[in-house]
Write a protein that holds these residues in place. Structure first.
Motif, PDB file in Angstrom:
ATOM      1  N   SER A 248      -1.704   4.733  35.696  1.00 48.83           N
ATOM      2  CA  SER A 248      -1.101   3.493  35.200  1.00 48.83           C
ATOM      3  C   SER A 248      -1.432   2.296  36.085  1.00 48.83           C
ATOM      4  O   SER A 248      -1.262   1.150  35.658  1.00 48.83           O
ATOM      5  CB  SER A 248       0.418   3.664  35.103  1.00 48.83           C
ATOM      6  N   ASN A 249      -1.893   2.539  37.291  1.00 51.23           N
ATOM      7  CA  ASN A 249      -2.267   1.429  38.174  1.00 51.23           C
ATOM      8  C   ASN A 249      -3.600   0.813  37.785  1.00 51.23           C
ATOM      9  O   ASN A 249      -3.879  -0.350  38.079  1.00 51.23           O
ATOM     10  CB  ASN A 249      -2.345   1.909  39.632  1.00 51.23           C
ATOM     11  N   THR A 250      -4.441   1.608  37.104  1.00 49.20           N
ATOM     12  CA  THR A 250      -5.779   1.142  36.722  1.00 49.20           C
ATOM     13  C   THR A 250      -5.861   0.764  35.255  1.00 49.20           C
ATOM     14  O   THR A 250      -6.529  -0.207  34.889  1.00 49.20           O
ATOM     15  CB  THR A 250      -6.832   2.226  37.026  1.00 49.20           C
ATOM     16  N   TYR A 251      -5.150   1.526  34.391  1.00 49.35           N
ATOM     17  CA  TYR A 251      -5.252   1.322  32.946  1.00 49.35           C
ATOM     18  C   TYR A 251      -3.934   0.808  32.383  1.00 49.35           C
ATOM     19  O   TYR A 251      -2.877   1.352  32.667  1.00 49.35           O
ATOM     20  CB  TYR A 251      -5.639   2.628  32.254  1.00 49.35           C
TER      21      TYR A 251
ATOM     22  N   ASP B 277      -7.378   5.583  29.519  1.00 48.40           N
ATOM     23  CA  ASP B 277      -7.755   6.460  30.629  1.00 48.40           C
ATOM     24  C   ASP B 277      -8.438   7.687  30.027  1.00 48.40           C
ATOM     25  O   ASP B 277      -7.795   8.662  29.663  1.00 48.40           O
ATOM     26  CB  ASP B 277      -6.505   6.853  31.417  1.00 48.40           C
ATOM     27  N   THR B 278      -9.764   7.630  29.896  1.00 47.05           N
ATOM     28  CA  THR B 278     -10.493   8.669  29.172  1.00 47.05           C
ATOM     29  C   THR B 278     -10.409  10.032  29.850  1.00 47.05           C
ATOM     30  O   THR B 278     -10.413  11.057  29.172  1.00 47.05           O
ATOM     31  CB  THR B 278     -11.965   8.265  28.987  1.00 47.05           C
TER      32      THR B 278
ATOM     33  N   VAL C  77       2.996  10.436  20.401  1.00 47.66           N
ATOM     34  CA  VAL C  77       3.597  10.365  21.735  1.00 47.66           C
ATOM     35  C   VAL C  77       3.132   9.124  22.494  1.00 47.66           C
ATOM     36  O   VAL C  77       3.919   8.458  23.178  1.00 47.66           O
ATOM     37  CB  VAL C  77       3.271  11.639  22.544  1.00 47.66           C
ATOM     38  N   LEU C  78       1.860   8.790  22.379  1.00 41.93           N
ATOM     39  CA  LEU C  78       1.307   7.643  23.107  1.00 41.93           C
ATOM     40  C   LEU C  78       1.531   6.327  22.367  1.00 41.93           C
ATOM     41  O   LEU C  78       1.158   5.265  22.862  1.00 41.93           O
ATOM     42  CB  LEU C  78      -0.186   7.853  23.356  1.00 41.93           C
TER      43      LEU C  78
ATOM     44  N   TRP D 161     -11.273   6.359  21.917  1.00 46.19           N
ATOM     45  CA  TRP D 161     -11.303   6.451  23.373  1.00 46.19           C
ATOM     46  C   TRP D 161     -11.573   7.855  23.899  1.00 46.19           C
ATOM     47  O   TRP D 161     -11.859   8.028  25.080  1.00 46.19           O
ATOM     48  CB  TRP D 161      -9.984   5.932  23.953  1.00 46.19           C
ATOM     49  N   MET D 162     -11.497   8.879  23.029  1.00 46.13           N
ATOM     50  CA  MET D 162     -11.751  10.246  23.479  1.00 46.13           C
ATOM     51  C   MET D 162     -13.212  10.378  23.914  1.00 46.13           C
ATOM     52  O   MET D 162     -14.123  10.009  23.175  1.00 46.13           O
ATOM     53  CB  MET D 162     -11.461  11.240  22.359  1.00 46.13           C
TER      54      MET D 162
END
Length: 243
Positions: free
Chosen positions: A18-21, A27-28, A49-50, A60-61
């Motif tokens: 979560s700090n980067t994305y 976040d792949t 859920v997301l 994004w997968m």
């Protein structure tokens, strides 16, 4: 010293950075870990859920996650439940459509004699058979949480059937295999409206549904069984279904 993972949110028992994305689906590596986990959820479950769409998950997968794993070969698989429609569809797929192997889903709710019938038919014809099952049986679920109500049918279906198929696809060498089923329009008014001879992607876009006998009648099924001298499942003969 605090654990650096302490403040990273966790979904499906996997943490995302979560700090980067800004959003978890971006976040792949996080998506790939979920996709390749032992209890891999469907794309729809991930999206729920997301809090995003199935299309976003698909976008994004990572490509190497989409292609599945290594080990199990094949692109065309006949789903054989043990019923007579399924028997005909499986025989037609394996003998006429170059099917690679047969899949039987052991949901833990069936009769032992039904699975034995599936195994015997596959042995007789020399078809490669994969028996797959959910991580937790319906009996174990019911003991822990109580027997699910009719309202939970779609959820239970996904858990008992979609989840095992998800795990199976993850182990395949191919991307988006074809699963051939014995569903027919003639079975009911509901299926008359929903079943199609045209291929259709699953909700999670991980496999393609094929319905080779979608427009066959009950008479067509009987004629095919007689023409090819196919054995009749004693469980179906006794209780009217494959158990």
């Amino acid at each position: 010293m605090s654990d650096e993972n302490t403040f990273k949110p966790r979904y499906f028992d996997v943490r995302w950075d979560s700090n980067t994305y800004e959003k978890p689906w971006r976040d792949t590596s996080f998506l790939q870990c979920i996709y390749e986990s032992d209890n891999a959820p469907t794309y729809q479950e991930m999206a729920d859920v997301l809090e995003c769409s199935v299309g976003v998950i698909s976008k994004w997968m990572p490509e190497d996650a989409r292609r599945g794993g290594e080990g199990i070969s094949g692109e065309r698989f006949a789903l054989f439940s043990g019923g007579h429609d399924s028997l005909v569809s499986t025989h037609y797929t394996m003998e006429n459509l170059d099917g690679d192997a047969v899949i039987h889903i052991d949901t833990g709710t069936g009769i032992d004699a039904n699975q034995q019938f599936v195994e015997d038919v596959c042995d007789t014809h020399g078809w490669r058979l994969h028996i797959i099952k959910p991580d937790t049986s319906l009996h174990e679920f019911a003991v822990e949480w109580g027997f699910p109500s009719a309202a939970a049918h779609s959820w239970v279906y996904r858990y008992l059937k979609d989840h095992p198929l998800n795990k199976f696809v993850t182990e395949l060498e191919t991307d988006v295999p074809d699963f051939y089923t014995g569903v027919r329009k003639d079975e009911s008014n509901r299926r008359m409206k929903t079943v199609s001879v045209e291929p259709s992607l699953s909700d999670n876009e991980r496999w393609c549904w094929q319905s080779p006998i979608a427009e066959w009648t009950e008479e067509d099924i009987e004629n095919y069984i007689n023409k090819h001298s196919l054995p009749r499942n004693p469980v179906v003969e006794n209780i009217g279904r494959s158990g």
